[in-house]
Every structure is written in C-alpha cells, then in structure tokens.
Design a protein around this motif. Structure first.
Motif, PDB file in Angstrom:
ATOM      1  N   TYR A 173      69.802  58.699  74.177  1.00 55.74           N
ATOM      2  CA  TYR A 173      70.399  58.081  75.362  1.00 55.74           C
ATOM      3  C   TYR A 173      71.819  58.607  75.594  1.00 55.74           C
ATOM      4  N   GLN A 174      72.598  58.683  74.523  1.00 48.69           N
ATOM      5  CA  GLN A 174      73.962  59.195  74.634  1.00 48.69           C
ATOM      6  C   GLN A 174      73.964  60.682  75.018  1.00 48.69           C
ATOM      7  N   TYR A 175      73.013  61.431  74.469  1.00 46.96           N
ATOM      8  CA  TYR A 175      72.946  62.854  74.782  1.00 46.96           C
ATOM      9  C   TYR A 175      72.542  63.089  76.235  1.00 46.96           C
ATOM     10  N   PHE A 176      71.622  62.263  76.744  1.00 53.53           N
ATOM     11  CA  PHE A 176      71.243  62.353  78.152  1.00 53.53           C
ATOM     12  C   PHE A 176      72.457  62.129  79.044  1.00 53.53           C
ATOM     13  N   HIS A 177      73.305  61.176  78.674  1.00 55.85           N
ATOM     14  CA  HIS A 177      74.525  60.910  79.437  1.00 55.85           C
ATOM     15  C   HIS A 177      75.442  62.134  79.438  1.00 55.85           C
ATOM     16  N   MET A 178      75.559  62.766  78.295  1.00 50.99           N
ATOM     17  CA  MET A 178      76.418  63.947  78.200  1.00 50.99           C
ATOM     18  C   MET A 178      75.888  65.077  79.081  1.00 50.99           C
ATOM     19  N   LEU A 179      74.559  65.281  79.072  1.00 53.70           N
ATOM     20  CA  LEU A 179      73.960  66.316  79.909  1.00 53.70           C
ATOM     21  C   LEU A 179      74.166  66.016  81.389  1.00 53.70           C
ATOM     22  N   LEU A 180      74.010  64.742  81.753  1.00 60.65           N
ATOM     23  CA  LEU A 180      74.197  64.363  83.150  1.00 60.65           C
ATOM     24  C   LEU A 180      75.641  64.604  83.591  1.00 60.65           C
ATOM     25  N   GLN A 181      76.579  64.310  82.709  1.00 58.48           N
ATOM     26  CA  GLN A 181      77.983  64.552  83.047  1.00 58.48           C
ATOM     27  C   GLN A 181      78.227  66.036  83.289  1.00 58.48           C
ATOM     28  N   LYS A 182      77.628  66.893  82.468  1.00 58.27           N
ATOM     29  CA  LYS A 182      77.774  68.336  82.664  1.00 58.27           C
ATOM     30  C   LYS A 182      77.139  68.783  83.978  1.00 58.27           C
ATOM     31  N   MET A 196      70.809  72.182  89.950  1.00 59.29           N
ATOM     32  CA  MET A 196      71.473  71.153  89.174  1.00 59.29           C
ATOM     33  C   MET A 196      71.205  69.752  89.718  1.00 59.29           C
ATOM     34  N   SER A 197      71.102  69.618  91.043  1.00 64.51           N
ATOM     35  CA  SER A 197      70.834  68.304  91.610  1.00 64.51           C
ATOM     36  C   SER A 197      69.449  67.807  91.211  1.00 64.51           C
ATOM     37  N   GLN A 198      68.500  68.721  91.085  1.00 66.51           N
ATOM     38  CA  GLN A 198      67.165  68.322  90.635  1.00 66.51           C
ATOM     39  C   GLN A 198      67.204  67.842  89.190  1.00 66.51           C
ATOM     40  N   VAL A 199      67.863  68.592  88.345  1.00 68.22           N
ATOM     41  CA  VAL A 199      67.969  68.204  86.935  1.00 68.22           C
ATOM     42  C   VAL A 199      68.729  66.884  86.803  1.00 68.22           C
ATOM     43  N   ALA A 200      69.793  66.740  87.602  1.00 69.84           N
ATOM     44  CA  ALA A 200      70.585  65.512  87.555  1.00 69.84           C
ATOM     45  C   ALA A 200      69.741  64.301  87.932  1.00 69.84           C
ATOM     46  N   TYR A 201      68.861  64.467  88.919  1.00 69.77           N
ATOM     47  CA  TYR A 201      67.988  63.367  89.322  1.00 69.77           C
ATOM     48  C   TYR A 201      67.094  62.937  88.168  1.00 69.77           C
ATOM     49  N   TYR A 202      66.478  63.907  87.497  1.00 73.10           N
ATOM     50  CA  TYR A 202      65.592  63.576  86.388  1.00 73.10           C
ATOM     51  C   TYR A 202      66.360  62.923  85.239  1.00 73.10           C
ATOM     52  N   LEU A 203      67.534  63.444  84.958  1.00 70.87           N
ATOM     53  CA  LEU A 203      68.337  62.873  83.874  1.00 70.87           C
ATOM     54  C   LEU A 203      68.773  61.447  84.204  1.00 70.87           C
ATOM     55  N   ASP A 204      69.175  61.228  85.452  1.00 68.03           N
ATOM     56  CA  ASP A 204      69.628  59.900  85.861  1.00 68.03           C
ATOM     57  C   ASP A 204      68.498  58.880  85.745  1.00 68.03           C
ATOM     58  N   THR A 205      67.312  59.248  86.215  1.00 62.71           N
ATOM     59  CA  THR A 205      66.155  58.347  86.115  1.00 62.71           C
ATOM     60  C   THR A 205      65.760  58.136  84.656  1.00 62.71           C
ATOM     61  N   LEU A 206      65.825  59.196  83.868  1.00 64.79           N
ATOM     62  CA  LEU A 206      65.503  59.104  82.449  1.00 64.79           C
ATOM     63  C   LEU A 206      66.454  58.150  81.734  1.00 64.79           C
ATOM     64  N   ILE A 207      67.716  58.224  82.070  1.00 65.46           N
ATOM     65  CA  ILE A 207      68.719  57.326  81.481  1.00 65.46           C
ATOM     66  C   ILE A 207      68.415  55.874  81.833  1.00 65.46           C
ATOM     67  N   THR A 208      68.058  55.640  83.105  1.00 64.81           N
ATOM     68  CA  THR A 208      67.759  54.276  83.553  1.00 64.81           C
ATOM     69  C   THR A 208      66.565  53.692  82.795  1.00 64.81           C
ATOM     70  N   CYS A 209      65.492  54.471  82.655  1.00 63.32           N
ATOM     71  CA  CYS A 209      64.290  54.001  81.957  1.00 63.32           C
ATOM     72  C   CYS A 209      64.565  53.793  80.472  1.00 63.32           C
TER      73      CYS A 209
END
Length: 241
Positions: A173-182, A196-209
C-alpha cells in the motif's frame, strides 16, 4: 469435665433415614444438557439453555465476525483481486504496444503479480482459515451439533496471522502511494502525460481498494482482540472458582 454421651438406643428413635436421589430429567438444548430437579416447563428450559449457550460459546461475537467476513470482507477481497488482474492485463497490452516503456511496465507487472499472490494467499490462509475456525465454534440455534470450544491462545494465534498479512499488504500500500506520487510528478512531462495518466488511474483505484481491505483487516483484529480479552478474563475466573 466429664461427658455423658447419649445412649445409642435412645437417640435411634429420633433418627430418620433419608435417601438421596441424583436422578433428574435431562433436557438437551443445543450444546447444553440441563438436568431438572423441580417442576420447570420446556419453554423455560429452552430459554435458559439458549441464554447459557450464547454466553458459553461466544455466539454473539462469532456471529458478528462471520457476518462481517462473509458479507463484506470476502467481497472486497474478491473485488481487489479482480481489479489487480484487470490492471495486469491492461498494462501488459500497453507494454506490448509501447516498446520504449516496456521496461517500466515490466516492473509494474511483476509488482502486481506479487501483490495478487499475497491477496490470494491471505484469502485462503488468513480469511478463509478464520471463517472455518469460527464456523467450527458457532452454534446454530436450529441444530444440536456439538461444536468445538476455543481458548484465548487460539484466538491470539489467529490475531497474529491476520496481523502479519496486514503488515505485508500495508507495505504494498505504501509502495503504491510512492509510485502514484512519481506518476503525478511526471505529468509535467507533456510527452508522457497520456501514458502516465493511465497508470496513475490504475494506481489510484488500486490504492482505494487496498485501503478498504486494510480497514477491514484492522476491524477484524480489533474484534479478535476484544474476544481474546473476554476469554482471558473468563479463563482467569475459572482458575479461582
């Protein structure tokens, strides 16, 4: 001082022999057999039996845990696993279509594969194991099956297992946050904003779940700790009774 004991033949006429009988009617109520030595109705016996059964087998907290795990937590775990697999498939397609960023996608794909394995392992060896143990301790009012009891050490063991999975999932979970910040920082590069916007979308949804799953696990741990404490208090009282 001299003593003058009564003559046995004199006292015998006042002695009455009473026979003690241990016979009693036995009434099974779920996991308890109640022996009755006086007049009591079946309705009263059933009421007493159900009340004792609830207290002795901790049915209330077991029912709360089972309801939470089966009706909410399992659904959230399945949804997270399904989204991870969906994301893995989408990013695999992006990696094939964009060879210049394939190495970056490969890292994300390995991460998702590892995380999905952890989620599935938790589902089978953490959550499902806990559900199985709870079902073995739960007494259904509709049946008379004798279920196993549980002590505080067993609950402590399950607490440690869930807690260990919580720690591992929290690391992802913490690593996903770091990737999203990058990803957010890289959005300033207009030449890569679409990718990057596509990857950010997946990371953001992944973090939420993942966050929802973590909250569920924390609530489960709180309930297990509550149960463990109650059992320890009861076991302590049993030692002195």
């Amino acid at each position: 001082m001299s003593s003058y004991p009564f003559n046995s033949s004199f006292t015998k006429q006042y002695r009455q022999e009473q026979f003690v009988s241990f016979c009693a009617d036995e009434k099974p109520v779920q996991n308890i057999v109640i022996s009755t030595y006086s007049r009591i109705t079946d309705a009263e016996i059933n009421t007493i039996g159900r009340s004792l059964n609830q207290q002795l087998l901790d049915n209330a907290i077991i029912h709360r845990l089972l309801t939470k795990l089966t009706q909410k937590d399992s659904f959230d775990v399945d949804r997270l696993s399904a989204f991870v697999q969906e994301t893995h498939e989408e990013l695999s397609n992006h990696a094939s279509a964009e060879p210049f960023t394939a190495q970056y996608y490969s890292h994300l794909l390995e991460l998702l594969t590892s995380f999905d394995e952890l989620v599935n392992e938790f589902s089978a060896n953490g959550q499902e194991l806990l559900i199985g143990n709870l079902n073995a301790c739960y007494s259904d009012e509709s049946g008379f099956a004798v279920n196993q009891s549980v002590d505080s050490e067993e609950i402590a063991t399950m607490h440690r297992i869930i807690e260990d999975y919580l720690y591992q999932i929290g690391e992802y979970y913490q690593y996903f946050h770091m990737l999203l910040q990058k990803e957010t920082e890289n959005e300033e590069n207009k030449s890569r904003i679409l990718v990057m916007s596509q990857v950010a979308y997946y990371l953001d949804t992944l973090i939420t779940c993942t966050e929802k799953m973590i909250i569920n696990m924390e609530v489960t741990l709180d309930m297990l700790l509550e149960w463990e404490t109650a059992l320890q208090n009861r076991e302590s009282q049993e030692l002195f009774n």
